[in-house]
Enzyme design. Structure first.
Site, PDB file in Angstrom:
ATOM      1  N   ARG A   1       0.817  -1.212   0.000  1.00 34.72           N
ATOM      2  CA  ARG A   1       0.000   0.000   0.000  1.00 34.72           C
ATOM      3  C   ARG A   1       0.855   1.268   0.000  1.00 34.72           C
ATOM      4  O   ARG A   1       0.554   2.229  -0.712  1.00 34.72           O
ATOM      5  CB  ARG A   1      -0.920   0.000   1.227  1.00 34.72           C
ATOM      6  CG  ARG A   1      -2.045  -0.995   1.088  1.00 34.72           C
ATOM      7  CD  ARG A   1      -2.970  -1.007   2.285  1.00 34.72           C
ATOM      8  NE  ARG A   1      -4.036  -1.981   2.054  1.00 34.72           N
ATOM      9  CZ  ARG A   1      -5.006  -2.256   2.894  1.00 34.72           C
ATOM     10  NH1 ARG A   1      -5.076  -1.640   4.051  1.00 34.72           N
ATOM     11  NH2 ARG A   1      -5.932  -3.134   2.599  1.00 34.72           N
TER      12      ARG A   1
ATOM     13  N   GLU B   1     -10.093  -0.326  16.712  1.00 36.90           N
ATOM     14  CA  GLU B   1      -9.165   0.600  16.062  1.00 36.90           C
ATOM     15  C   GLU B   1      -8.721   1.704  17.019  1.00 36.90           C
ATOM     16  O   GLU B   1      -7.688   2.355  16.789  1.00 36.90           O
ATOM     17  CB  GLU B   1      -9.833   1.197  14.811  1.00 36.90           C
ATOM     18  CG  GLU B   1      -8.865   1.928  13.901  1.00 36.90           C
ATOM     19  CD  GLU B   1      -9.478   2.363  12.568  1.00 36.90           C
ATOM     20  OE1 GLU B   1     -10.441   1.718  12.095  1.00 36.90           O
ATOM     21  OE2 GLU B   1      -8.987   3.356  11.997  1.00 36.90           O
TER      22      GLU B   1
HETATM   23  C1  FAD Z   1     -14.736   1.576   3.899  1.00 36.14           C
HETATM   24  C2  FAD Z   1     -13.902   0.719   4.819  1.00 36.14           C
HETATM   25  C3  FAD Z   1     -13.581  -0.576   4.447  1.00 36.14           C
HETATM   26  C4  FAD Z   1     -12.810  -1.391   5.289  1.00 36.14           C
HETATM   27  N1  FAD Z   1     -12.533  -2.666   4.915  1.00 36.14           N
HETATM   28  C5  FAD Z   1     -11.868  -3.486   5.773  1.00 36.14           C
HETATM   29  C6  FAD Z   1     -11.672  -4.861   5.466  1.00 36.14           C
HETATM   30  O1  FAD Z   1     -12.097  -5.352   4.426  1.00 36.14           O
HETATM   31  N2  FAD Z   1     -10.995  -5.630   6.376  1.00 36.14           N
HETATM   32  C7  FAD Z   1     -10.515  -5.119   7.544  1.00 36.14           C
HETATM   33  O2  FAD Z   1      -9.929  -5.852   8.341  1.00 36.14           O
HETATM   34  N3  FAD Z   1     -10.724  -3.823   7.858  1.00 36.14           N
HETATM   35  C8  FAD Z   1     -11.379  -3.002   7.020  1.00 36.14           C
HETATM   36  N4  FAD Z   1     -11.584  -1.693   7.361  1.00 36.14           N
HETATM   37  C9  FAD Z   1     -11.169  -1.229   8.703  1.00 36.14           C
HETATM   38  C10 FAD Z   1     -12.123  -1.792   9.761  1.00 36.14           C
HETATM   39  O3  FAD Z   1     -13.428  -1.785   9.240  1.00 36.14           O
HETATM   40  C11 FAD Z   1     -12.088  -0.974  11.058  1.00 36.14           C
HETATM   41  O4  FAD Z   1     -10.781  -0.785  11.512  1.00 36.14           O
HETATM   42  C12 FAD Z   1     -12.865  -1.689  12.165  1.00 36.14           C
HETATM   43  O5  FAD Z   1     -14.130  -2.104  11.692  1.00 36.14           O
HETATM   44  C13 FAD Z   1     -13.024  -0.759  13.360  1.00 36.14           C
HETATM   45  O6  FAD Z   1     -13.945  -1.321  14.265  1.00 36.14           O
HETATM   46  P1  FAD Z   1     -14.243  -0.565  15.625  1.00 36.14           P
HETATM   47  O7  FAD Z   1     -15.340  -1.304  16.298  1.00 36.14           O
HETATM   48  O8  FAD Z   1     -12.985  -0.336  16.348  1.00 36.14           O
HETATM   49  O9  FAD Z   1     -14.771   0.884  15.187  1.00 36.14           O
HETATM   50  P2  FAD Z   1     -16.019   1.303  14.284  1.00 36.14           P
HETATM   51  O10 FAD Z   1     -16.635   0.161  13.588  1.00 36.14           O
HETATM   52  O11 FAD Z   1     -15.535   2.430  13.453  1.00 36.14           O
HETATM   53  O12 FAD Z   1     -17.088   1.813  15.366  1.00 36.14           O
HETATM   54  C14 FAD Z   1     -16.870   2.937  16.159  1.00 36.14           C
HETATM   55  C15 FAD Z   1     -18.213   3.414  16.696  1.00 36.14           C
HETATM   56  O13 FAD Z   1     -17.973   4.425  17.688  1.00 36.14           O
HETATM   57  C16 FAD Z   1     -18.979   5.417  17.574  1.00 36.14           C
HETATM   58  N5  FAD Z   1     -18.464   6.643  18.182  1.00 36.14           N
HETATM   59  C17 FAD Z   1     -17.380   7.360  17.791  1.00 36.14           C
HETATM   60  N6  FAD Z   1     -17.216   8.420  18.601  1.00 36.14           N
HETATM   61  C18 FAD Z   1     -18.206   8.381  19.527  1.00 36.14           C
HETATM   62  C19 FAD Z   1     -18.576   9.213  20.629  1.00 36.14           C
HETATM   63  N7  FAD Z   1     -17.891  10.330  20.942  1.00 36.14           N
HETATM   64  N8  FAD Z   1     -19.666   8.886  21.370  1.00 36.14           N
HETATM   65  C20 FAD Z   1     -20.388   7.774  21.060  1.00 36.14           C
HETATM   66  N9  FAD Z   1     -20.081   6.963  20.025  1.00 36.14           N
HETATM   67  C21 FAD Z   1     -19.009   7.251  19.273  1.00 36.14           C
HETATM   68  C22 FAD Z   1     -19.230   5.508  16.078  1.00 36.14           C
HETATM   69  O14 FAD Z   1     -20.498   6.079  15.793  1.00 36.14           O
HETATM   70  C23 FAD Z   1     -19.118   4.050  15.651  1.00 36.14           C
HETATM   71  O15 FAD Z   1     -20.364   3.411  15.640  1.00 36.14           O
HETATM   72  C24 FAD Z   1     -12.347  -0.877   6.528  1.00 36.14           C
HETATM   73  C25 FAD Z   1     -12.682   0.435   6.910  1.00 36.14           C
HETATM   74  C26 FAD Z   1     -13.451   1.230   6.063  1.00 36.14           C
HETATM   75  C27 FAD Z   1     -13.797   2.631   6.505  1.00 36.14           C
END
Ligand code: FAD
Length: 569
Positions: A293, A381
């Site tokens: 990448r 993340e």
């Molecule tokens: C378009 C895209 C495609 C991707 N494809 C892949 C893939 O194919 N394979 C892979 O491994 N990874 C992929 N990634 C990365 C991966 O999806 C993310 O790193 C992972 O899903 C993060 O999960 P999470 O639960 O940590 O956060 P998220 O799923 O981002 O959830 C965070 C949540 O916190 C909430 N939040 C944020 N701030 C606040 C606040 N102040 N108060 C209350 N709520 C809040 C948000 O509303 C959200 O619902 C992709 C990312 C994107 C954007």
């Protein structure tokens, strides 16, 4: 003062992506006997707000269903990609427990694609064998989210609160004891008392003008933790995805969707003159898909700088050499969705360009997902360190699931040890005052300020950085912070976008400043952090940068990297 809504819970989970939902499920499951209560809060709809629901591709786990595999091989690849900076304890947890979470998701009915009855795995760059499971190349993230939402819904002990923007963590006696929030749809100030708080708020890519994320990804969790006194690490490492969709307009699809198809079909990357160009940048790539990448990003940016970009400022990605039947076999229903966007791949290339996609840095945590501050846990993340300076494809969803489960366990264990609720209303006063404060009548245009910040980050804190650019960015971020001031915009009534933007900008500006400052201090190029004025990787920089917040100032220090198994390359 507007009446404050107060909520008591044992575990507060902030964010309902893959990490937050898994944390809530595990905390409720383990706390069931003692009747422990979990509150799963999100600023958006539960399970529909962040990156997890948008991830359309693959999830890495060493299942070895068809080709023998072991988590130590996955760890080896993860550490190689991390360029010597991975926190090996976290990387090990990710790789070791990934298969178990994938099997658990399978039992919950996620619907992983199968071959000969066993879970299928695809090859992806950086992995030494097929290791990336998927539902299909459009529905992996949506299926993961849907499955977790269904389990959340049937797990007793989980209450859900959507439209709840957590604005600050609340601390008392050196512990995190809950949070303060703004209920977006009513404008009500909210306090939440919790024995354990899990920050699962995802990443920060909204800081950039072109990003693959939803509007909720402005780095809230990093700012919440930093202001509460918790250190962040590796904040300079923002991953840019080289072939993010640029043009023509594409609605209802993941902007990074081209990767698996390029991999399957050998899509050709062409400059504005129609020439294959990656070999100019030291790659053997032409006709095959082997470029990592960071190198692909470099090649595209340099072609554009040389005046050989595509009309919208990127490169062409062409599948015109592929027979129609082959395209249909590889893309399946994607072909129809592209047709709805007036894109016919047999006749035209698309334009692609690097796009901010993921953040390797984040809140420092140990493999129990505990932080330095009692009562504060982190997941997904939002955690820094597992992927070092560069993340492998598919590791992010695995990280969300594995770290979420682990955080839920640790939260439940903490609650089991505690006899009383440590929350004190006076500890939330400063945070609540901000939520309820009257604003000045003529506040600046907050939406414009967000766009200006995104431009600053894109122009000077993007994939390629220089001292001059970073210093300029820091000065401009500071100017914006001065413009933002200490007093929230808007009137704080129902869905007051100016007030929401103010809270978002407060976090985004702090986190942007931290990213830029860490990038300025790292005078070398490594993984996702590329300094044009310091092109090589230096052994003395095989250290993590740790950021702390002291009396309104950002302190940065170096700490020896916890990656010991694989030598930095
Ligand atoms: C378009 C895209 C495609 C991707 N494809 C892949 C893939 O194919 N394979 C892979 O491994 N990874 C992929 N990634 C990365 C991966 O999806 C993310 O790193 C992972 O899903 C993060 O999960 P999470 O639960 O940590 O956060 P998220 O799923 O981002 O959830 C965070 C949540 O916190 C909430 N939040 C944020 N701030 C606040 C606040 N102040 N108060 C209350 N709520 C809040 C948000 O509303 C959200 O619902 C992709 C990312 C994107 C954007």
């Amino acid at each position: 003062m507007t009446e404050v809504m107060h909520v008591e819970t044992d575990v507060l989970v902030i964010g309902s992506g893959g990490a937050g939902m898994y944390a809530a499920i595990e905390a409720a499951r383990l706390g069931a006997q003692s009747g422990a209560q979990v509150l799963l809060a999100d600023r958006s709809l539960i399970g529909r707000g962040g990156a997890t629901v948008m991830a359309q591709m693959t999830v890495a786990a060493a299942l070895g269903s068809h080709v023998p595999d072991h988590w130590t091989y996955h760890l080896h690849d993860t550490l190689q990609a991390g360029r010597g900076l991975c926190d090996e304890g976290l990387s090990q947890l990710l790789c070791d427990e990934g298969p178990d979470c994938i099997r658990q998701m399978d039992e919950w009915g996620v619907g992983w694609a199968r071959k000969d009855g066993r879970i299928a795995a695809a090859m992806a760059p950086g992995h030494d064998r097929p290791r990336c499971v998927y539902v299909d190349f459009l529905n992996t993230g949506p299926a993961v989210s849907k499955t977790l939402r269904a389990v959340v819904n049937k797990t007793s002990g989980i209450r859900k609160a959507c439209d709840l923007l957590i604005t600050d963590l609340v601390s008392h006696d050196g512990e995190v004891v809950g949070a303060a929030a703004l209920h977006l749809t009513s404008g009500a100030p909210v306090t939440i008392a919790a024995k354990a708080t899990v920050v699962a708020t995802g990443g920060l890519t909204r800081l950039y003008r072109r990003n693959s994320a939803s509007a909720n990804m402005g780095g809230d969790g990093y700012a919440l933790a930093l202001r509460a006194g918790e250190p962040l690490i590796d904040m300079e490492f923002v991953q840019f995805f080289p072939i993010g969709h640029l043009a023509p307009r594409l609605i209802g699809m993941d902007p990074i969707m081209w990767d698996p198809f390029r991999y399957k079909l050998g899509g050709r990357l062409l400059n504005g003159l129609g020439e294959e160009f990656t070999s100019r940048y030291g790659s053997r790539e032409d006709g095959a898909y082997v470029l990592t990448r960071d190198l692909a990003t470099y090649a595209i940016v340099k072609e554009v700088e040389a005046g050989r970009g595509s009309p919208h400022g990127g490169a062409y990605l062409s599948f015109e050499h592929c027979p129609e039947a082959e395209l249909r076999a590889a893309f399946g229903p994607v072909i129809d969705r592209l047709a709805n966007n007036a894109i016919d791949l047999t006749r035209m290339p698309v334009e692609v360009a690097p796009i901010a996609h993921y953040h390797m840095g984040g809140v420092a945590a140990d493999p129990r997902m505990e932080t330095e501050i009692p009562g504060l846990l982190v997941a997904g993340e939002a955690v820094g360190g597992a992927n070092g300076a560069n993340r492998l494809s598919g590791n992010a969803v695995t990280e969300a699931l594995v770290f979420g489960r682990r955080a839920g366990r640790s939260a439940a264990a903490r609650v089991a040890r505690m006899t009383s609720q440590p929350f004190r209303p006076r500890a939330a006063k400063a945070a609540l005052d901000l939520v309820t404060q009257d604003s000045a009548l003529d506040s600046p245009n907050s939406a414009d300020m967000i766009q200006r910040l995104q431009s600053i980050m894109a122009e000077d804190v993007g994939p390629f950085r220089t001292r001059e650019g970073l210093e300029r960015a820091i000065a401009r971020i500071d100017d914006l912070a001065g413009e933002l001031g200490e007093r929230p915009f808007g009137d704080g009534q129902r869905f007051d976008m100016r007030r929401i933007d103010w809270f978002d900008l407060r976090n985004m500006l702090l986190v942007a400043r931290v990213v830029a400052q860490a990038a300025l201090r790292r005078t070398e190029s490594r993984g996702a952090h590329q300094r044009e004025d310091f092109p090589g990787m230096l052994p003395e920089w095989r250290v993590n940068q740790v950021v702390r917040w002291h009396d309104g100032h950002i302190d940065l220090v170096s700490a020896p990297s916890a990656q010991g198994l694989v030598a930095a390359q």
